[in-house]
Every structure is written in structure tokens, then in C-alpha cells.
Design a protein around this motif. Structure first.
Motif, PDB file in Angstrom:
ATOM      1  N   GLY A  13     -22.690   1.263   9.629  1.00  0.00           N
ATOM      2  CA  GLY A  13     -23.285   0.611  10.788  1.00  0.00           C
ATOM      3  C   GLY A  13     -24.693   0.096  10.628  1.00  0.00           C
ATOM      4  O   GLY A  13     -25.391  -0.091  11.619  1.00  0.00           O
ATOM      5  N   THR A  14     -25.141  -0.197   9.412  1.00  0.00           N
ATOM      6  CA  THR A  14     -26.501  -0.709   9.258  1.00  0.00           C
ATOM      7  C   THR A  14     -26.644  -2.096   9.895  1.00  0.00           C
ATOM      8  O   THR A  14     -27.684  -2.399  10.483  1.00  0.00           O
ATOM      9  CB  THR A  14     -26.940  -0.752   7.782  1.00  0.00           C
ATOM     10  OG1 THR A  14     -25.987  -1.503   7.035  1.00  0.00           O
ATOM     11  CG2 THR A  14     -27.059   0.658   7.218  1.00  0.00           C
ATOM     12  N   ASN A  15     -25.612  -2.936   9.776  1.00  0.00           N
ATOM     13  CA  ASN A  15     -25.674  -4.247  10.428  1.00  0.00           C
ATOM     14  C   ASN A  15     -25.659  -4.109  11.943  1.00  0.00           C
ATOM     15  O   ASN A  15     -26.382  -4.816  12.645  1.00  0.00           O
ATOM     16  CB  ASN A  15     -24.529  -5.147   9.969  1.00  0.00           C
ATOM     17  CG  ASN A  15     -24.869  -5.893   8.703  1.00  0.00           C
ATOM     18  OD1 ASN A  15     -25.887  -6.564   8.633  1.00  0.00           O
ATOM     19  ND2 ASN A  15     -24.023  -5.768   7.702  1.00  0.00           N
ATOM     20  N   ALA A  16     -24.838  -3.211  12.460  1.00  0.00           N
ATOM     21  CA  ALA A  16     -24.790  -2.982  13.912  1.00  0.00           C
ATOM     22  C   ALA A  16     -26.142  -2.491  14.408  1.00  0.00           C
ATOM     23  O   ALA A  16     -26.666  -2.977  15.416  1.00  0.00           O
ATOM     24  CB  ALA A  16     -23.689  -1.980  14.253  1.00  0.00           C
ATOM     25  N   GLU A  17     -26.730  -1.535  13.699  1.00  0.00           N
ATOM     26  CA  GLU A  17     -28.041  -1.015  14.077  1.00  0.00           C
ATOM     27  C   GLU A  17     -29.093  -2.123  14.061  1.00  0.00           C
ATOM     28  O   GLU A  17     -29.930  -2.227  14.970  1.00  0.00           O
ATOM     29  CB  GLU A  17     -28.457   0.120  13.131  1.00  0.00           C
ATOM     30  CG  GLU A  17     -29.813   0.698  13.448  1.00  0.00           C
ATOM     31  CD  GLU A  17     -30.199   1.846  12.519  1.00  0.00           C
ATOM     32  OE1 GLU A  17     -30.878   2.762  12.991  1.00  0.00           O
ATOM     33  OE2 GLU A  17     -29.812   1.817  11.320  1.00  0.00           O
ATOM     34  N   ASN A  18     -29.054  -2.958  13.035  1.00  0.00           N
ATOM     35  CA  ASN A  18     -29.991  -4.074  12.922  1.00  0.00           C
ATOM     36  C   ASN A  18     -29.838  -5.027  14.117  1.00  0.00           C
ATOM     37  O   ASN A  18     -30.838  -5.475  14.688  1.00  0.00           O
ATOM     38  CB  ASN A  18     -29.744  -4.806  11.602  1.00  0.00           C
ATOM     39  CG  ASN A  18     -30.849  -5.775  11.243  1.00  0.00           C
ATOM     40  OD1 ASN A  18     -32.006  -5.597  11.594  1.00  0.00           O
ATOM     41  ND2 ASN A  18     -30.476  -6.828  10.532  1.00  0.00           N
ATOM     42  N   LEU A  19     -28.608  -5.315  14.505  1.00  0.00           N
ATOM     43  CA  LEU A  19     -28.356  -6.192  15.664  1.00  0.00           C
ATOM     44  C   LEU A  19     -28.867  -5.551  16.957  1.00  0.00           C
ATOM     45  O   LEU A  19     -29.512  -6.213  17.772  1.00  0.00           O
ATOM     46  CB  LEU A  19     -26.868  -6.496  15.797  1.00  0.00           C
ATOM     47  CG  LEU A  19     -26.283  -7.466  14.784  1.00  0.00           C
ATOM     48  CD1 LEU A  19     -24.759  -7.446  14.840  1.00  0.00           C
ATOM     49  CD2 LEU A  19     -26.803  -8.874  15.027  1.00  0.00           C
ATOM     50  N   ILE A  20     -28.570  -4.276  17.133  1.00  0.00           N
ATOM     51  CA  ILE A  20     -29.009  -3.572  18.348  1.00  0.00           C
ATOM     52  C   ILE A  20     -30.530  -3.636  18.462  1.00  0.00           C
ATOM     53  O   ILE A  20     -31.077  -3.991  19.509  1.00  0.00           O
ATOM     54  CB  ILE A  20     -28.526  -2.106  18.357  1.00  0.00           C
ATOM     55  CG1 ILE A  20     -26.999  -2.037  18.495  1.00  0.00           C
ATOM     56  CG2 ILE A  20     -29.204  -1.312  19.485  1.00  0.00           C
ATOM     57  CD1 ILE A  20     -26.399  -0.670  18.172  1.00  0.00           C
ATOM     58  N   LYS A  21     -31.214  -3.312  17.377  1.00  0.00           N
ATOM     59  CA  LYS A  21     -32.682  -3.308  17.395  1.00  0.00           C
ATOM     60  C   LYS A  21     -33.246  -4.715  17.607  1.00  0.00           C
ATOM     61  O   LYS A  21     -34.214  -4.901  18.343  1.00  0.00           O
ATOM     62  CB  LYS A  21     -33.232  -2.696  16.101  1.00  0.00           C
ATOM     63  CG  LYS A  21     -33.036  -1.194  16.036  1.00  0.00           C
ATOM     64  CD  LYS A  21     -33.576  -0.633  14.740  1.00  0.00           C
ATOM     65  CE  LYS A  21     -33.479   0.884  14.711  1.00  0.00           C
ATOM     66  NZ  LYS A  21     -33.948   1.438  13.428  1.00  0.00           N
ATOM     67  N   PHE A  22     -32.645  -5.696  16.964  1.00  0.00           N
ATOM     68  CA  PHE A  22     -33.106  -7.083  17.082  1.00  0.00           C
ATOM     69  C   PHE A  22     -33.062  -7.567  18.535  1.00  0.00           C
ATOM     70  O   PHE A  22     -33.978  -8.236  19.005  1.00  0.00           O
ATOM     71  CB  PHE A  22     -32.253  -7.999  16.197  1.00  0.00           C
ATOM     72  CG  PHE A  22     -32.669  -9.445  16.221  1.00  0.00           C
ATOM     73  CD1 PHE A  22     -33.653  -9.919  15.370  1.00  0.00           C
ATOM     74  CD2 PHE A  22     -32.062 -10.347  17.093  1.00  0.00           C
ATOM     75  CE1 PHE A  22     -34.037 -11.260  15.383  1.00  0.00           C
ATOM     76  CE2 PHE A  22     -32.432 -11.685  17.115  1.00  0.00           C
ATOM     77  CZ  PHE A  22     -33.421 -12.142  16.260  1.00  0.00           C
ATOM     78  N   PHE A  23     -31.987  -7.213  19.235  1.00  0.00           N
ATOM     79  CA  PHE A  23     -31.797  -7.706  20.595  1.00  0.00           C
ATOM     80  C   PHE A  23     -32.349  -6.770  21.684  1.00  0.00           C
ATOM     81  O   PHE A  23     -32.274  -7.104  22.856  1.00  0.00           O
ATOM     82  CB  PHE A  23     -30.316  -8.003  20.863  1.00  0.00           C
ATOM     83  CG  PHE A  23     -29.830  -9.259  20.177  1.00  0.00           C
ATOM     84  CD1 PHE A  23     -30.264 -10.508  20.606  1.00  0.00           C
ATOM     85  CD2 PHE A  23     -28.950  -9.191  19.109  1.00  0.00           C
ATOM     86  CE1 PHE A  23     -29.832 -11.672  19.981  1.00  0.00           C
ATOM     87  CE2 PHE A  23     -28.503 -10.349  18.480  1.00  0.00           C
ATOM     88  CZ  PHE A  23     -28.952 -11.596  18.902  1.00  0.00           C
TER      89      PHE A  23
END
Length: 190
Positions: free
Chosen positions: A12-22
Motif C-alpha cells: 500500500g505505499t502507492n495508496a498511502e502516497n495518494l491519501i497523503k497527497f489529497f
């Protein structure tokens, strides 16, 4: 504000990155993370960032109502596949037509299709002795990795690179580009 659901099967590193970005963005917000793997680290990452999660099995994914009901309950506008390993069902693709994107760890159409994910892709890239690889963000249709390409970014593959070296280079591209491209897509849809 657009509401995003992220489907993932692993760390989930991409998911985490998306969550933090938005998190502090006015364009969109990740409101739900869904996984077919009850032990997936992505579920922990999402919960730690106060994002709701949903685990489902294959039968629930294929049920024409189960996932779609959850997506409608959260008023999801857009779906992101970020390391989701199962073929996405046609009924969800139709319900969210042109509103689903996937990230693939290679330059499609090369190194795509069933079974081509994660380290399998990077090992295939090394075996093929290609000089470059990268990421592809594409729309999702009923076939593995065959939707229209939205964006690609490249990195070099040095002759001495291992699959792990390639994985690190590709991961950097994912972290740098994926959230920005999602935002651009959502802004162009507005």
C-alpha cells in the motif's frame, strides 16, 4: 470535491502516497481503501491515516451489488487501482466507465497482462535486457493492462541492475507522478 476509492492487494505505499497527497487538497480525497487480502499492509496504512477500509473475497468482488453498493455508499466518483492483483470485474468497469485508472510498473504494452505484477515485471525487464522501463498509468477496461494509456514515465535500466534495483527506480517514479496524474485527470473531468 471528488471522492476516490483505492483498490490494493499488498503493502500500500502507492495508496498511502495518494491519501497523503489529497489530505489537504480541495480537488479530491481518498474516502475508502478496498483490498482482497485481509492481511494486506495497505489496510493498516489506510486506517492509520483515518481512511475507511473494506476487505472482500472473490465472491463479493464478482457479486454485481456488493462492491458497487459500498462505492455508492461512500459516493465514490473515481477508482484507482494501486497494486490490485485481481482482474477487475466488468460490471464495476461499466458502472464507473472512464473513471478507473491503474498504475503498472512497466512501459505498457510491454511486460503487461495476467501474472505481470510487482517483481515478476522487474525480473522480466532484466531478463529481456531492455535499456529502459518505467510506469504506465492507464484507464481500466475488461482486459488486463489494455486500457488507454494516460501517462508514462521512464527510467534507465543499467546492465548491472538487479530486479531490486529496477523496482527501486520504478517506485520512485510511482511516488513522484501517480498522485499528480490522478489530480490532473480529476481536474480535466471537472
Amino acid at each position: 470535491m471528488k471522492k476516490i476509492a483505492v483498490f490494493a492487494s499488498g503493502s500500500g505505499t502507492n495508496a498511502e502516497n495518494l491519501i497523503k497527497f489529497f489530505q489537504n487538497d480541495t480537488t479530491a480525497k481518498v474516502v475508502l481503501v478496498l483490498s482482497n487480502n485481509s492481511d494486506a499492509k495497505v489496510l493498516e496504512r489506510a486506517k492509520s491515516l483515518a481512511v475507511d477500509t473494506l476487505f472482500f473475497n472473490r465472491e463479493e468482488l464478482l457479486d454485481p451489488n456488493f462492491i458497487i453498493k459500498a462505492l455508492h455508499l461512500y459516493k465514490v466518483d473515481f477508482i484507482v487501482l494501486a497494486g490490485f492483483l485481481w482482474k477487475f470485474p466488468e460490471h464495476i468497469v461499466k458502472e464507473f466507465e472512464n473513471k478507473i485508472v491503474n498504475i503498472h510498473p512497466a512501459l505498457l504494452p510491454d511486460f503487461g497482462g495476467k501474472g505481470m505484477y510487482g517483481m515478476h515485471v522487474h525480473k522480466a525487464v532484466i531478463a529481456a535486457k531492455v535499456k529502459e522501463t518505467g510506469i504506465t498509468i492507464h484507464q481500466v477496461n475488461a482486459q488486463y493492462d489494455e486500457g488507454a494509456i494516460v501517462f508514462q514515465a521512464k527510467c534507465t535500466v543499467d546492465p548491472k541492475d538487479s530486479a531490486d534495483d529496477v523496482a527501486r527506480k520504478v517506485h520512485k517514479l510511482e511516488m513522484a507522478h501517480f498522485p499528480k496524474i490522478i489530480k490532473n485527470i480529476l481536474l480535466s473531468d471537472a
